[in-house]
Design a protein around this motif. Structure first.
Motif, PDB file in Angstrom:
ATOM      1  N   TYR A   1       0.831  -1.189   0.000  1.00 33.52           N
ATOM      2  CA  TYR A   1       0.000   0.000   0.000  1.00 33.52           C
ATOM      3  C   TYR A   1       0.875   1.252   0.000  1.00 33.52           C
ATOM      4  O   TYR A   1       0.588   2.228  -0.711  1.00 33.52           O
ATOM      5  CB  TYR A   1      -0.932   0.038   1.206  1.00 33.52           C
ATOM      6  CG  TYR A   1      -1.664   1.359   1.316  1.00 33.52           C
ATOM      7  CD1 TYR A   1      -2.743   1.643   0.479  1.00 33.52           C
ATOM      8  CD2 TYR A   1      -1.224   2.344   2.201  1.00 33.52           C
ATOM      9  CE1 TYR A   1      -3.384   2.865   0.533  1.00 33.52           C
ATOM     10  CE2 TYR A   1      -1.866   3.571   2.255  1.00 33.52           C
ATOM     11  CZ  TYR A   1      -2.940   3.830   1.422  1.00 33.52           C
ATOM     12  OH  TYR A   1      -3.565   5.051   1.476  1.00 33.52           O
TER      13      TYR A   1
ATOM     14  N   PHE B   1       0.596   4.036  -2.763  1.00 30.83           N
ATOM     15  CA  PHE B   1       0.218   5.386  -2.360  1.00 30.83           C
ATOM     16  C   PHE B   1       1.250   6.395  -2.852  1.00 30.83           C
ATOM     17  O   PHE B   1       0.893   7.478  -3.335  1.00 30.83           O
ATOM     18  CB  PHE B   1       0.092   5.448  -0.837  1.00 30.83           C
ATOM     19  CG  PHE B   1      -0.377   6.782  -0.320  1.00 30.83           C
ATOM     20  CD1 PHE B   1      -1.682   7.201  -0.529  1.00 30.83           C
ATOM     21  CD2 PHE B   1       0.484   7.608   0.389  1.00 30.83           C
ATOM     22  CE1 PHE B   1      -2.123   8.427  -0.051  1.00 30.83           C
ATOM     23  CE2 PHE B   1       0.053   8.833   0.862  1.00 30.83           C
ATOM     24  CZ  PHE B   1      -1.251   9.248   0.646  1.00 30.83           C
TER      25      PHE B   1
ATOM     26  N   ILE C   1      -6.805  -1.535  -4.171  1.00 38.09           N
ATOM     27  CA  ILE C   1      -6.638  -1.147  -2.770  1.00 38.09           C
ATOM     28  C   ILE C   1      -7.375  -2.062  -1.801  1.00 38.09           C
ATOM     29  O   ILE C   1      -6.792  -2.511  -0.808  1.00 38.09           O
ATOM     30  CB  ILE C   1      -7.069   0.328  -2.562  1.00 38.09           C
ATOM     31  CG1 ILE C   1      -6.225   1.251  -3.453  1.00 38.09           C
ATOM     32  CG2 ILE C   1      -6.919   0.732  -1.099  1.00 38.09           C
ATOM     33  CD1 ILE C   1      -4.749   1.144  -3.231  1.00 38.09           C
TER      34      ILE C   1
ATOM     35  N   ILE D   1      -5.455  -5.165  -1.028  1.00 42.73           N
ATOM     36  CA  ILE D   1      -4.216  -5.007  -0.264  1.00 42.73           C
ATOM     37  C   ILE D   1      -4.510  -4.595   1.173  1.00 42.73           C
ATOM     38  O   ILE D   1      -3.843  -5.014   2.111  1.00 42.73           O
ATOM     39  CB  ILE D   1      -3.308  -3.964  -0.952  1.00 42.73           C
ATOM     40  CG1 ILE D   1      -2.826  -4.525  -2.293  1.00 42.73           C
ATOM     41  CG2 ILE D   1      -2.131  -3.581  -0.076  1.00 42.73           C
ATOM     42  CD1 ILE D   1      -2.016  -3.551  -3.102  1.00 42.73           C
ATOM     43  N   VAL D   2      -5.547  -3.773   1.355  1.00 39.74           N
ATOM     44  CA  VAL D   2      -5.936  -3.296   2.691  1.00 39.74           C
ATOM     45  C   VAL D   2      -7.256  -3.976   3.051  1.00 39.74           C
ATOM     46  O   VAL D   2      -8.329  -3.515   2.669  1.00 39.74           O
ATOM     47  CB  VAL D   2      -6.087  -1.762   2.704  1.00 39.74           C
ATOM     48  CG1 VAL D   2      -6.421  -1.277   4.101  1.00 39.74           C
ATOM     49  CG2 VAL D   2      -4.820  -1.105   2.188  1.00 39.74           C
TER      50      VAL D   2
ATOM     51  N   TYR E   1      -9.145   0.415   5.552  1.00 41.39           N
ATOM     52  CA  TYR E   1      -9.586   0.772   4.204  1.00 41.39           C
ATOM     53  C   TYR E   1     -10.237   2.150   4.201  1.00 41.39           C
ATOM     54  O   TYR E   1     -10.022   2.947   3.278  1.00 41.39           O
ATOM     55  CB  TYR E   1     -10.568  -0.276   3.676  1.00 41.39           C
ATOM     56  CG  TYR E   1     -11.088   0.021   2.294  1.00 41.39           C
ATOM     57  CD1 TYR E   1     -10.223   0.037   1.203  1.00 41.39           C
ATOM     58  CD2 TYR E   1     -12.431   0.307   2.079  1.00 41.39           C
ATOM     59  CE1 TYR E   1     -10.694   0.320  -0.069  1.00 41.39           C
ATOM     60  CE2 TYR E   1     -12.908   0.588   0.804  1.00 41.39           C
ATOM     61  CZ  TYR E   1     -12.036   0.594  -0.263  1.00 41.39           C
ATOM     62  OH  TYR E   1     -12.504   0.881  -1.520  1.00 41.39           O
TER      63      TYR E   1
ATOM     64  N   ALA F   1      -7.518   4.479   4.199  1.00 42.49           N
ATOM     65  CA  ALA F   1      -6.863   4.482   2.887  1.00 42.49           C
ATOM     66  C   ALA F   1      -7.626   5.367   1.915  1.00 42.49           C
ATOM     67  O   ALA F   1      -7.033   6.103   1.112  1.00 42.49           O
ATOM     68  CB  ALA F   1      -6.761   3.059   2.340  1.00 42.49           C
TER      69      ALA F   1
ATOM     70  N   SER G   1      -6.136   8.695   0.285  1.00 42.49           N
ATOM     71  CA  SER G   1      -6.159   8.891  -1.159  1.00 42.49           C
ATOM     72  C   SER G   1      -6.780  10.240  -1.504  1.00 42.49           C
ATOM     73  O   SER G   1      -6.298  10.958  -2.391  1.00 42.49           O
ATOM     74  CB  SER G   1      -6.951   7.749  -1.806  1.00 42.49           C
ATOM     75  OG  SER G   1      -6.804   7.747  -3.186  1.00 42.49           O
TER      76      SER G   1
ATOM     77  N   THR H   1       5.617  -3.375  -6.351  1.00 44.89           N
ATOM     78  CA  THR H   1       4.591  -3.883  -5.436  1.00 44.89           C
ATOM     79  C   THR H   1       4.183  -5.297  -5.806  1.00 44.89           C
ATOM     80  O   THR H   1       4.407  -5.765  -6.922  1.00 44.89           O
ATOM     81  CB  THR H   1       3.338  -2.987  -5.462  1.00 44.89           C
ATOM     82  OG1 THR H   1       2.781  -2.994  -6.774  1.00 44.89           O
ATOM     83  CG2 THR H   1       3.680  -1.560  -5.066  1.00 44.89           C
TER      84      THR H   1
END
Length: 424
Positions: free
Chosen positions: A9, A13, A122, A125-126, A132, A135, A139, A184
């Protein structure tokens, strides 16, 4: 912060931030390029270029959702970043207006494929719902930091160089973003429940049409687009022609809108822990309607001032953050996990369909009939969208689906209790 302890992440990001800042520089430079080629008719050129962009977004994003589970997502994201870098690098060499339209079409076709794919990565991954949510807020903060700082950086740079050099900065940003994505570990998409491409492309839209809270989101998309078009399309002509400002002044006025968005985004994580997404988003719609009405009042009454314009632009920035930030949580609460890519792609296309309506109004009507008429039409559209959201998104929509009273919303997909409570 636990969220940034997630390595993949953190890299994604960082890639988002770098690409966003590159895109922000392009936004400023594109407006100035249009003014350089077309002068007072820059609004028409910019409005047409952005309409081309929206057509690509509306058409391409659902097709990407239909086929994304067939390709490695990391490879796809890297290739799209490279394509965007190459196209932006060509923009400083254009000599005709039609060149802008062709290159913007190519650039935005790549962006239309990149953005929904990136957004759908996303949640894979989260996994934790609380992380989340943060996140999504991070974002949005990144996007608003870009909208605030990119114009500031552009204003400083334009004091020393031509706007064409801003395109070079964008290209470098996309290349760096590609390298970070390459570093990643992105899981491939889950197989879709639909086998035919059209079914995949249409399934997300059907979910929006049959789910009350998502119908409300569609109406809110119109509010955001109506108000945002005033800032995106008309700032360059309004500042240069009405306020007699410079190239740097255009960038500073865009920064005023970004500053409003940033202020709202910074406080929203705590607000969303206590107040429903619906309440926050409807409030944002009210702010945007007020901003468009204030813009009409400024130009219709001949009260064109730097202070008044900056206040209205900031107001629009605040409203956009209030509507956009919680949207990801509402989407996730409304679909099953394997349908997330299709839902994000549908929102991407439907939201940009609203911009496809408003960009030409801001650009073509604003240039040919004046800002007062164009902004009055946009204010009316914003008001209609706000009223539509109130009617289409029942106040207790999410809780009904959870508690299951005598008349539950059986059209909404079954989701977990915590996610639905967040959306309610």
């Amino acid at each position: 912060m636990r969220l940034f302890a997630i390595r993949d992440y953190r890299h994604l990001f960082s890639a988002q931030i770098i690409a966003l800042f590159g895109t922000g520089l392009t936004t400023v430079a594109l407006g100035l390029l249009a003014y350089d080629l077309a002068g007072p008719r820059a609004g028409t050129v910019l409005g047409t270029a952005l309409t081309v962009k929206m057509v690509m977004y509306v058409v391409i994003a659902p097709l990407v959702a239909a086929y994304v589970d067939r390709f490695p997502r990391r490879t796809l994201l890297v290739l799209l970043d490279v394509v965007r870098a190459a196209v932006v690098l060509a923009l400083p060499f254009v000599t005709e207006i039609w060149h802008i339209y062709v290159l913007i079409g190519l650039l935005q076709a790549a962006s239309a494929a990149f953005t929904p794919t990136f957004q759908a990565v996303i949640p894979d991954i989260v996994a934790d719902q609380s992380d989340y949510t943060r996140a999504l807020s991070a974002s949005q903060v990144a996007s608003t930091m870009e909208s605030l700082l990119s114009p500031v950086l552009a204003a400083v740079a334009l004091a020393f160089m031509s706007f064409n050099w801003l395109f070079l900065g964008t290209s470098v940003g996309f290349f760096i973003s590609a390298l970070l994505v390459l570093s990643t570990r992105i899981p491939d998409a889950r197989p879709s429940a639909h086998t035919r491409a059209w079914d995949k492309a249409a399934s997300g839209v059907r979910t929006f049409l049959r789910t009350p809270r998502l119908r409300g989101v569609m109406a809110l998309n119109l509010v955001v687009a109506a108000a945002g078009s005033i800032v995106v399309v008309n700032t360059v002509n309004y500042v240069r022609d009405e306020l007699s400002g410079s190239q740097s002044d255009v960038a500073w006025m865009l920064a005023a809108s970004g500053g409003g968005t940033l202020l709202a985004a910074l406080v929203l994580p705590r607000v969303l822990d206590r107040i429903s997404a619906r309440s926050v988003m409807v409030t944002g719609a009210g702010v945007l309607v007020g901003g468009t009405i204030a813009a009409v009042a400024l130009t219709a009454a001949g009260l064109t001032t730097w202070t008044g314009t900056a206040i209205v632009w900031t107001m629009i920035g605040v409203g956009m953050a209030l509507v956009i930030t919680p949207t990801g949580n509402v989407l996730r609460a409304s679909v099953e996990p394997r349908a997330i890519p299709e839902a994000f792609a549908a929102q991407f296309s439907l939201s940009h369909l609203a911009w496809l309506i408003t960009y030409p109004i801001a650009g073509w009507v604003g240039t040919n009939a004046g800002f007062a008429l164009a902004w009055s039409v946009l204010a009316a559209l914003a008001g209609a969208g706000a009223v539509g959201a109130l009617l289409l998104w029942p106040r207790h929509d999410g809780r009904r689906a959870v508690t299951g009273p005598a008349t539950p919303d059986r059209t909404a997909p079954r989701m977990d209790r915590a996610a639905l409570s967040k959306a309610a």
